[in-house]
Motif scaffolding. Structure first.
Motif, PDB file in Angstrom:
ATOM      1  N   PRO A 161      11.599  12.923   2.267  1.00  0.00           N
ATOM      2  CA  PRO A 161      11.107  11.553   2.482  1.00  0.00           C
ATOM      3  C   PRO A 161      12.085  10.482   2.002  1.00  0.00           C
ATOM      4  O   PRO A 161      12.281   9.468   2.687  1.00  0.00           O
ATOM      5  N   ARG A 162      12.713  10.687   0.822  1.00  0.00           N
ATOM      6  CA  ARG A 162      13.598   9.631   0.278  1.00  0.00           C
ATOM      7  C   ARG A 162      14.807   9.382   1.170  1.00  0.00           C
ATOM      8  O   ARG A 162      15.476   8.362   1.030  1.00  0.00           O
ATOM      9  N   GLU A 163      15.098  10.313   2.074  1.00  0.00           N
ATOM     10  CA  GLU A 163      16.242  10.139   2.980  1.00  0.00           C
ATOM     11  C   GLU A 163      15.867   9.363   4.250  1.00  0.00           C
ATOM     12  O   GLU A 163      16.702   9.167   5.119  1.00  0.00           O
ATOM     13  N   LEU A 164      14.599   8.966   4.337  1.00  0.00           N
ATOM     14  CA  LEU A 164      14.120   8.272   5.535  1.00  0.00           C
ATOM     15  C   LEU A 164      13.786   6.814   5.225  1.00  0.00           C
ATOM     16  O   LEU A 164      13.470   6.472   4.084  1.00  0.00           O
ATOM     17  N   SER A 165      13.829   5.981   6.245  1.00  0.00           N
ATOM     18  CA  SER A 165      13.383   4.588   6.094  1.00  0.00           C
ATOM     19  C   SER A 165      11.857   4.564   5.959  1.00  0.00           C
ATOM     20  O   SER A 165      11.177   5.553   6.261  1.00  0.00           O
ATOM     21  N   GLY A 166      11.337   3.436   5.516  1.00  0.00           N
ATOM     22  CA  GLY A 166       9.891   3.308   5.395  1.00  0.00           C
ATOM     23  C   GLY A 166       9.172   3.532   6.718  1.00  0.00           C
ATOM     24  O   GLY A 166       8.126   4.179   6.783  1.00  0.00           O
ATOM     25  N   GLY A 167       9.748   3.022   7.788  1.00  0.00           N
ATOM     26  CA  GLY A 167       9.130   3.190   9.108  1.00  0.00           C
ATOM     27  C   GLY A 167       9.104   4.654   9.528  1.00  0.00           C
ATOM     28  O   GLY A 167       8.113   5.142  10.080  1.00  0.00           O
ATOM     29  N   GLN A 168      10.206   5.352   9.224  1.00  0.00           N
ATOM     30  CA  GLN A 168      10.255   6.782   9.553  1.00  0.00           C
ATOM     31  C   GLN A 168       9.265   7.561   8.699  1.00  0.00           C
ATOM     32  O   GLN A 168       8.572   8.453   9.192  1.00  0.00           O
ATOM     33  N   GLN A 169       9.175   7.201   7.415  1.00  0.00           N
ATOM     34  CA  GLN A 169       8.213   7.895   6.540  1.00  0.00           C
ATOM     35  C   GLN A 169       6.786   7.693   7.042  1.00  0.00           C
ATOM     36  O   GLN A 169       5.977   8.630   7.029  1.00  0.00           O
ATOM     37  N   GLN A 170       6.478   6.487   7.492  1.00  0.00           N
ATOM     38  CA  GLN A 170       5.121   6.244   7.961  1.00  0.00           C
ATOM     39  C   GLN A 170       4.854   7.025   9.257  1.00  0.00           C
ATOM     40  O   GLN A 170       3.747   7.513   9.474  1.00  0.00           O
ATOM     41  N   ARG A 171       5.870   7.164  10.107  1.00  0.00           N
ATOM     42  CA  ARG A 171       5.690   7.967  11.323  1.00  0.00           C
ATOM     43  C   ARG A 171       5.485   9.443  10.975  1.00  0.00           C
ATOM     44  O   ARG A 171       4.692  10.143  11.626  1.00  0.00           O
ATOM     45  N   VAL A 172       6.174   9.919   9.925  1.00  0.00           N
ATOM     46  CA  VAL A 172       5.933  11.288   9.446  1.00  0.00           C
ATOM     47  C   VAL A 172       4.492  11.410   8.940  1.00  0.00           C
ATOM     48  O   VAL A 172       3.799  12.397   9.218  1.00  0.00           O
ATOM     49  N   ALA A 173       4.050  10.389   8.207  1.00  0.00           N
ATOM     50  CA  ALA A 173       2.684  10.428   7.669  1.00  0.00           C
ATOM     51  C   ALA A 173       1.657  10.504   8.807  1.00  0.00           C
ATOM     52  O   ALA A 173       0.644  11.206   8.700  1.00  0.00           O
ATOM     53  N   ILE A 174       1.923   9.806   9.901  1.00  0.00           N
ATOM     54  CA  ILE A 174       1.018   9.857  11.055  1.00  0.00           C
ATOM     55  C   ILE A 174       1.059  11.256  11.682  1.00  0.00           C
ATOM     56  O   ILE A 174       0.013  11.851  11.982  1.00  0.00           O
ATOM     57  N   ALA A 175       2.272  11.808  11.824  1.00  0.00           N
ATOM     58  CA  ALA A 175       2.403  13.166  12.381  1.00  0.00           C
ATOM     59  C   ALA A 175       1.687  14.172  11.488  1.00  0.00           C
ATOM     60  O   ALA A 175       1.027  15.099  11.968  1.00  0.00           O
ATOM     61  N   ARG A 176       1.796  13.980  10.171  1.00  0.00           N
ATOM     62  CA  ARG A 176       1.142  14.904   9.238  1.00  0.00           C
ATOM     63  C   ARG A 176      -0.380  14.833   9.398  1.00  0.00           C
ATOM     64  O   ARG A 176      -1.065  15.861   9.376  1.00  0.00           O
ATOM     65  N   PHE A 187      -6.579   4.237   9.360  1.00  0.00           N
ATOM     66  CA  PHE A 187      -5.326   3.622   8.903  1.00  0.00           C
ATOM     67  C   PHE A 187      -5.666   2.494   7.938  1.00  0.00           C
ATOM     68  O   PHE A 187      -6.436   1.598   8.295  1.00  0.00           O
ATOM     69  N   ASP A 188      -5.084   2.543   6.741  1.00  0.00           N
ATOM     70  CA  ASP A 188      -5.314   1.463   5.775  1.00  0.00           C
ATOM     71  C   ASP A 188      -4.046   0.632   5.611  1.00  0.00           C
ATOM     72  O   ASP A 188      -3.157   0.993   4.857  1.00  0.00           O
ATOM     73  N   GLU A 189      -3.969  -0.458   6.328  1.00  0.00           N
ATOM     74  CA  GLU A 189      -2.807  -1.357   6.310  1.00  0.00           C
ATOM     75  C   GLU A 189      -1.493  -0.579   6.429  1.00  0.00           C
ATOM     76  O   GLU A 189      -0.629  -0.664   5.548  1.00  0.00           O
ATOM     77  N   PRO A 190      -1.326   0.172   7.527  1.00  0.00           N
ATOM     78  CA  PRO A 190      -0.189   1.107   7.637  1.00  0.00           C
ATOM     79  C   PRO A 190       1.176   0.435   7.699  1.00  0.00           C
ATOM     80  O   PRO A 190       2.175   1.108   7.458  1.00  0.00           O
ATOM     81  N   THR A 191       1.218  -0.860   7.987  1.00  0.00           N
ATOM     82  CA  THR A 191       2.537  -1.505   8.093  1.00  0.00           C
ATOM     83  C   THR A 191       2.766  -2.552   7.002  1.00  0.00           C
ATOM     84  O   THR A 191       3.795  -3.214   6.995  1.00  0.00           O
ATOM     85  N   SER A 192       1.818  -2.662   6.086  1.00  0.00           N
ATOM     86  CA  SER A 192       1.912  -3.747   5.090  1.00  0.00           C
ATOM     87  C   SER A 192       3.066  -3.565   4.106  1.00  0.00           C
ATOM     88  O   SER A 192       3.558  -4.538   3.542  1.00  0.00           O
ATOM     89  N   ALA A 193       3.478  -2.307   3.872  1.00  0.00           N
ATOM     90  CA  ALA A 193       4.539  -2.070   2.887  1.00  0.00           C
ATOM     91  C   ALA A 193       5.921  -2.032   3.537  1.00  0.00           C
ATOM     92  O   ALA A 193       6.917  -1.767   2.863  1.00  0.00           O
ATOM     93  N   LEU A 194       5.971  -2.275   4.851  1.00  0.00           N
ATOM     94  CA  LEU A 194       7.240  -2.098   5.572  1.00  0.00           C
ATOM     95  C   LEU A 194       8.029  -3.396   5.690  1.00  0.00           C
ATOM     96  O   LEU A 194       7.450  -4.482   5.799  1.00  0.00           O
ATOM     97  N   ASP A 195       9.348  -3.263   5.698  1.00  0.00           N
ATOM     98  CA  ASP A 195      10.187  -4.417   6.042  1.00  0.00           C
ATOM     99  C   ASP A 195       9.826  -4.838   7.465  1.00  0.00           C
ATOM    100  O   ASP A 195       9.548  -3.983   8.317  1.00  0.00           O
ATOM    101  N   VAL A 199       8.217  -2.611  11.298  1.00  0.00           N
ATOM    102  CA  VAL A 199       6.787  -2.625  11.652  1.00  0.00           C
ATOM    103  C   VAL A 199       6.593  -2.157  13.096  1.00  0.00           C
ATOM    104  O   VAL A 199       5.701  -1.360  13.399  1.00  0.00           O
ATOM    105  N   GLY A 200       7.466  -2.622  13.990  1.00  0.00           N
ATOM    106  CA  GLY A 200       7.295  -2.365  15.417  1.00  0.00           C
ATOM    107  C   GLY A 200       7.268  -0.888  15.781  1.00  0.00           C
ATOM    108  O   GLY A 200       6.451  -0.460  16.599  1.00  0.00           O
ATOM    109  N   GLU A 201       8.130  -0.095  15.152  1.00  0.00           N
ATOM    110  CA  GLU A 201       8.213   1.331  15.515  1.00  0.00           C
ATOM    111  C   GLU A 201       6.935   2.075  15.125  1.00  0.00           C
ATOM    112  O   GLU A 201       6.511   3.010  15.813  1.00  0.00           O
ATOM    113  N   VAL A 202       6.295   1.640  14.024  1.00  0.00           N
ATOM    114  CA  VAL A 202       5.047   2.278  13.599  1.00  0.00           C
ATOM    115  C   VAL A 202       3.902   1.844  14.517  1.00  0.00           C
ATOM    116  O   VAL A 202       3.091   2.668  14.955  1.00  0.00           O
TER     117      VAL A 202
END
Ligand code: ADP
Ligand code: MG
Length: 267
Positions: A161-176, A187-195, A199-202
């Motif tokens: 996870p630490r090797e991924l951007s926040g957007g990528q981590q959130q996409r992994v979380a969705i896949a998981r 979904f609880d504010e899934p893009t609120s912590a993102l730069d 946001v768009g990719e999530v």
């Protein structure tokens, strides 16, 4: 009649309701956080929830996900009581083991990703299917690969996870979450912590999911997403639903002054 059909008939729940809440209350000691929430989320639809901080949005999601015991009211997910079973006209608390089983059918995506930091992306995706569902490892991996492709991260399976951007981590979380074949995804504010640029990719992944027919309950401040993807929009304030409606209509023409005031701040 199946228990599910019996519950639905008894409470007048539409047969296609994935989430059905009536008079849901939740208190922490003297603090009443949910003061009688009524809501129906039909299977295959998207409900978006907006509202100021502290209005009870996360608490409501946690109730749907069996993480909180209700203080009152009834809540059914796919026709089954959250936290209870109805037998002989009485409600009985469900056993912990059954609770875990029901929770496994409900996916949750948090603001803070919550990936297992010591596991690779692939390990994150197969953990619950192996442990909770007892899926054979080959099958779990094959499914994980399909899901990673779906969120556009096929090349990241061996990353941490630490090797991924926040957007990528959130996409992994969705896949998981999807790896468990959930009946409904919360979904609880899934893009609120993102730069902002991530946001768009999530949101795109969530848009695709909605189009594929996934039932979703999304707490978000992304009004554009709610307008475009939401089938219904719910505005909560101080533990009650102040207003609900078709997102486009409600955003263009809010009926309550509280909704109008809130929208003017987030738009
Ligand atoms: P939102 O997600 O809309 O910001 P929350 O559901 O997180 O609101 O919180 C609603 C209210 O409930 C807040 O006042 C919060 O402090 C309170 N609350 C939430 N969880 C707990 C808890 N475990 N114990 C006590 N109070 C809580
Ligand atoms: Mg919250």
């Amino acid at each position: 009649m199946t228990p599910k059909a019996e519950n639905q008939a008894r409470f007048g729940v539409a047969p296609d309701a994935m989430v059905f809440a009536r008079g849901v209350r939740k208190s922490y000691g003297p603090l009443e956080v949910l003061k009688g929430i009524d809501a129906t989320v039909p299977a295959g639809s998207v409900a978006c929830i907006i509202g100021p901080s502290g209005s009870g949005k996360s608490t409501f999601l946690r109730c749907i996900n069996h993480l909180e015991q209700l203080s009152g009211g009834i809540l059914l997910v796919d026709g089954e009581f959250v936290g209870y079973d109805l037998r002989d006209g009485k409600l009985y608390e469900v056993k912990n083991s059954l609770l875990c089983k029901r929770r496994a059918d409900i996916g949750m995506v948090f603001q803070s990703f919550n990936l297992f930091s010591h596991m690779t992306v692939m390990e994150n995706l197969i953990e619950a299917p192996l442990r909770v569902r007892g899926m054979p490892v080959g099958e779990a991996r094959a499914k994980a690969e399909i899901l990673l492709a779906r969120v556009g991260l096929s090349d990241k399976a061996a990353r941490y996870p630490r090797e991924l951007s926040g957007g990528q981590q959130q996409r992994v979380a969705i896949a998981r979450a999807l790896a468990m074949n959930p009946k409904v995804l919360l979904f609880d504010e899934p893009t609120s912590a993102l730069d902002p640029e991530l946001v768009g990719e999530v949101l795109q992944v969530m848009r695709d999911l909605a189009a594929s027919g996934m039932t979703m309950v999304v707490v978000t401040h992304e009004i554009g997403f709610a307008r475009e993807v939401g089938d219904q929009l719910i505005f909560m304030d101080q533990g009650v639903i102040v207003e609900r409606g078709v997102p486009r209509e409600m955003i263009a023409n809010p009926q309550s002054p509280r909704t109008r005031e809130f929208l003017s701040r987030v738009l």
